[in-house]
Design a protein around this motif. Structure first.
Motif, mmCIF file in Angstrom:
data_model
loop_
_atom_site.group_PDB
_atom_site.id
_atom_site.type_symbol
_atom_site.label_atom_id
_atom_site.label_comp_id
_atom_site.label_asym_id
_atom_site.label_seq_id
_atom_site.Cartn_x
_atom_site.Cartn_y
_atom_site.Cartn_z
ATOM 1 N N ALA A 69 -3.269 1.625 3.081
ATOM 2 C CA ALA A 69 -3.737 0.661 1.815
ATOM 3 C C ALA A 69 -3.301 2.095 0.494
ATOM 4 O O ALA A 69 -3.533 1.917 -0.653
ATOM 5 N N PHE A 70 -3.569 3.406 1.180
ATOM 6 C CA PHE A 70 -3.042 4.244 0.329
ATOM 7 C C PHE A 70 -1.342 4.361 0.047
ATOM 8 O O PHE A 70 -1.708 4.728 -1.651
ATOM 9 N N ARG A 71 -0.956 4.198 0.784
ATOM 10 C CA ARG A 71 0.472 3.960 0.270
ATOM 11 C C ARG A 71 0.802 3.137 -0.560
ATOM 12 O O ARG A 71 1.856 3.328 -1.476
ATOM 13 N N LEU A 72 -0.261 1.492 -0.115
ATOM 14 C CA LEU A 72 0.497 0.489 -0.690
ATOM 15 C C LEU A 72 -0.183 0.805 -2.928
ATOM 16 O O LEU A 72 0.226 0.420 -3.173
ATOM 17 N N LYS A 73 -1.619 1.095 -2.717
ATOM 18 C CA LYS A 73 -1.727 2.278 -4.343
ATOM 19 C C LYS A 73 -0.119 3.232 -4.840
ATOM 20 O O LYS A 73 -0.106 2.671 -5.774
ATOM 21 N N ASP A 91 2.391 -6.106 5.987
ATOM 22 C CA ASP A 91 2.529 -6.829 6.916
ATOM 23 C C ASP A 91 2.224 -5.413 7.578
ATOM 24 O O ASP A 91 1.881 -5.332 9.005
ATOM 25 N N LYS A 92 2.268 -4.349 8.065
ATOM 26 C CA LYS A 92 2.136 -3.226 8.227
ATOM 27 C C LYS A 92 0.408 -2.718 8.330
ATOM 28 O O LYS A 92 -0.017 -2.572 9.279
ATOM 29 N N ILE A 93 -0.396 -3.203 8.108
ATOM 30 C CA ILE A 93 -1.970 -2.694 7.314
ATOM 31 C C ILE A 93 -2.189 -4.262 8.138
ATOM 32 O O ILE A 93 -3.384 -4.068 9.217
ATOM 33 N N ASP A 94 -1.638 -5.388 8.651
ATOM 34 C CA ASP A 94 -1.873 -6.798 9.088
ATOM 35 C C ASP A 94 -1.684 -6.435 10.430
ATOM 36 O O ASP A 94 -2.218 -7.361 11.553
ATOM 37 N N HIS A 95 -1.020 -6.074 10.715
ATOM 38 C CA HIS A 95 -0.670 -5.679 12.501
ATOM 39 C C HIS A 95 -1.643 -4.517 12.534
ATOM 40 O O HIS A 95 -2.262 -4.572 13.791
#
Length: 565
Positions: free
Chosen positions: A529-533, A549-553
């Motif tokens: 989530a940090f990388r997403l920001k 997709d990685k978070i979902d997995h």
């Protein structure tokens, strides 16, 4: 005196009188029967059947002139009447040129009566178009002196009398009236279809425009939120907050326009998915926290203990309803408080094994609504008056949309209000209850957020989460339970926001995931989530999709392990 001849004449007169009376009776019944058929073919057949019954024959036809093409169409035909038409060259029996016996009647707009073939040939002056007939009688159907059709019979079972011309003319007149009724109905139907098509195009245009405008607006909001995270002097912060408020107001207006166009086009749908009621409520109230704080308003909520938190329904539509109603309450309240209360609806069998009807009430201490305006605010767009529109903004779409959504959720909406004393907006909605029973989770504290873990830190996420869960207090277990419940909603919102380029929503969901995952020790998810920001800040769209997709997995792996504990 020749009594035999007198009796014969008298008997003939009596027969004609009886036949005339029977004909008028059939025509009287026909007047009402013609109101039923909905096509010219059905009307033509009914007219022809009655005409053949009156004239005691099995040969005749009824036809009409198509209002658009001008062709003469034979709607119904029987017996030797087919010999009057060139059916071999036109199998559909539709004719552009009016020729022969039938053409003479239409061209001259006059009835035609002949007691023999010879007399008929002499009248139409065309021997080749006249088949062998014992007699012929026809009349044009006229509307405002314009020919619209024709009724004819041939080979009648008796010698034609003078009143028979009146009979065939009345039949043709009824045929014309029925033609006009069908034409009017068709015009109304076509006009309605054209209006619906135009309305559909308008809604599609509005929908496309709303989507196209929302995309850059979401980008503006996302960039403003990122800019607000960087320290600035008070004047700059104030300007950024004003810009953000204006952008949010514009986005809310666009969302309402988009929902209204979907509603008008019949495309507004209610989804079914698992969600936590408290998460939705707290998210909505959080979005109004700054506005309420700026007006020194108390923003409160109270959920009755017997209300289940785990529900199945459409959390996004519920959020939109609450945003519209609470948004109005905050907007029109200058001092005091705004409070949301939720309880089971006592007027329905709301608590059962499968579902629950919840009653929502939004109380405010605002200006109130006059009694005569309380019904109209749910049915037509527009503010209570023009002065309010100028002072507070908005076009009054929110409550109209909210009402439609509530009705789609098997509920209703109403208001109780007194001018200068405040208002209470009530609405009910039905939800399914999730099958897995569990106590309502406690609120995850938003006062102190766990530190954000950068992606470089390596932690065996599953083992850490398992250990935390086994060794945790009951309160922490409930926090983990709430995370497992709410994370799928946040992930779904991330995917939807990514497809719509809603950067503001991505920023919010990523921040919430990072905070909640950190609090339960799910550090891989927190790191992603940090990388997403960071990817959002750098406008790396492809990377953002991969991270989501990685978070979902990672969440699916975490959930599977926790479910086995």
């Amino acid at each position: 005196m020749n009594y035999t001849g007198y009796n014969e004449i008298n008997e003939k007169a009596v027969k004609e009188l009886r036949r005339e009376a029977a004909a008028h009776k059939i025509i009287a019944e026909l007047s009402s029967d013609l109101m039923i058929p909905e096509t010219m073919e059905a009307i033509s057949q009914l007219i022809l059947d009655k005409a053949m019954a009156i004239f005691e024959t099995k040969s005749g036809y009824a036809g009409y002139i198509h209002p658009e093409t001008g062709q003469f169409s034979v709607g119904a035909i029987s017996g030797n009447a087919v010999l009057l038409f060139d059916a071999e060259t036109d199998m559909e029996m539709k004719y552009e040129k009016f020729t022969g016996v039938w053409g003479w009647v239409l061209t001259n707009r006059s009835s035609l009566t002949a007691d023999s073939r010879e007399e008929l040939v002499q009248i139409v002056e065309d021997e080749y178009s006249v088949p062998p007939v014992s007699n012929f009688i026809s009349a044009p159907a006229l509307v405002n002196r314009k020919v619209v059709g024709q009724v004819a019979v041939l080979d009648a079972g008796f010698t034609l009398a003078s009143f028979d011309r009146e009979i065939i003319t009345r039949l043709a007149s009824l045929y014309a009236s029925a033609f006009q009724r069908i034409k009017t109905n068709d015009e109304i139907i076509n006009a309605r279809k054209e209006a619906e098509a135009a309305n559909q195009k308008r809604n599609e245009l509005l929908s496309n425009m709303s989507h196209e405008i929302r995309t850059p607006m979401n980008g503006i909001l996302g960039m403003l939120e990122l800019a607000l995270e960087i320290e600035k002097n008070p004047r700059q912060m104030e300007n950024l907050y004003l810009a953000k408020d204006s952008a949010e107001a514009m986005l809310n207006l666009l969302n309402n326009l988009f929902n209204f166009s979907e509603m008008e086009a019949g495309r507004l749908k209610i989804k079914k998915m698992r969600f936590g009621l408290k998460s939705v409520v707290e998210g909505v109230l959080l979005s109004f926290r700054l506005k309420a704080k700026g007006k020194a308003l108390e923003l409160l909520y109270d959920i009755a203990p017997e209300v289940p938190n785990r529900l199945i329904g459409d959390p996004e539509r519920l959020r939109q309803i609450l945003v519209n109603i609470i948004g109005n309450a905050v907007k029109f309240t200058e001092k005091g408080r705004v409070m949301l209360c939720i309880e089971p609806d006592k007027n329905s069998r709301s608590m059962d094994r499968k579902g629950v009807v919840l009653k929502f009430a939004v109380h405010d201490t605002g200006m109130g609504i006059p009694g005569e305006k309380q019904e109209t605010i749910f049915s037509s767009p527009g503010q209570v008056d023009k002065e309010i529109s100028r002072s507070y903004g908005g076009i009054g779409l929110g409550l109209v949309i909210a009402r439609q959504m509530i009705e789609m959720m098997s509920g209703r909406i109403w208001v109780e209000s007194q001018v200068n004393l405040g208002s209470t907006f009530y609405f009910t909605a039905w939800f399914e209850k999730q099958s897995r029973a569990a106590p309502s989770p406690k609120r995850i504290s938003s006062e102190k957020s766990a530190p954000v873990t950068p992606p470089e830190r390596k932690i065996l996420d599953i083992d850490k989460a398992r250990q935390n869960f086994l060794n945790s207090t009951e309160k922490h277990r409930e926090s983990v339970d709430l995370f497992i419940e709410n994370a799928p909603i946040l992930i779904a919102q991330l995917k939807n926001a990514m497809s719509e380029a809603n950067y503001s929503m991505i920023e919010r969901c990523a921040g919430e995931l990072n905070k909640n995952a950190s609090e339960i020790g799910a550090m891989k998810i927190a790191g992603e989530a940090f990388r997403l920001k960071i990817a959002l800040r750098n406008a790396e769209n492809l990377k953002m999709k991969l991270i989501i997709d990685k978070i979902d997995h990672e969440f699916e792996i975490l959930k599977d392990y926790l479910c086995k504990i």
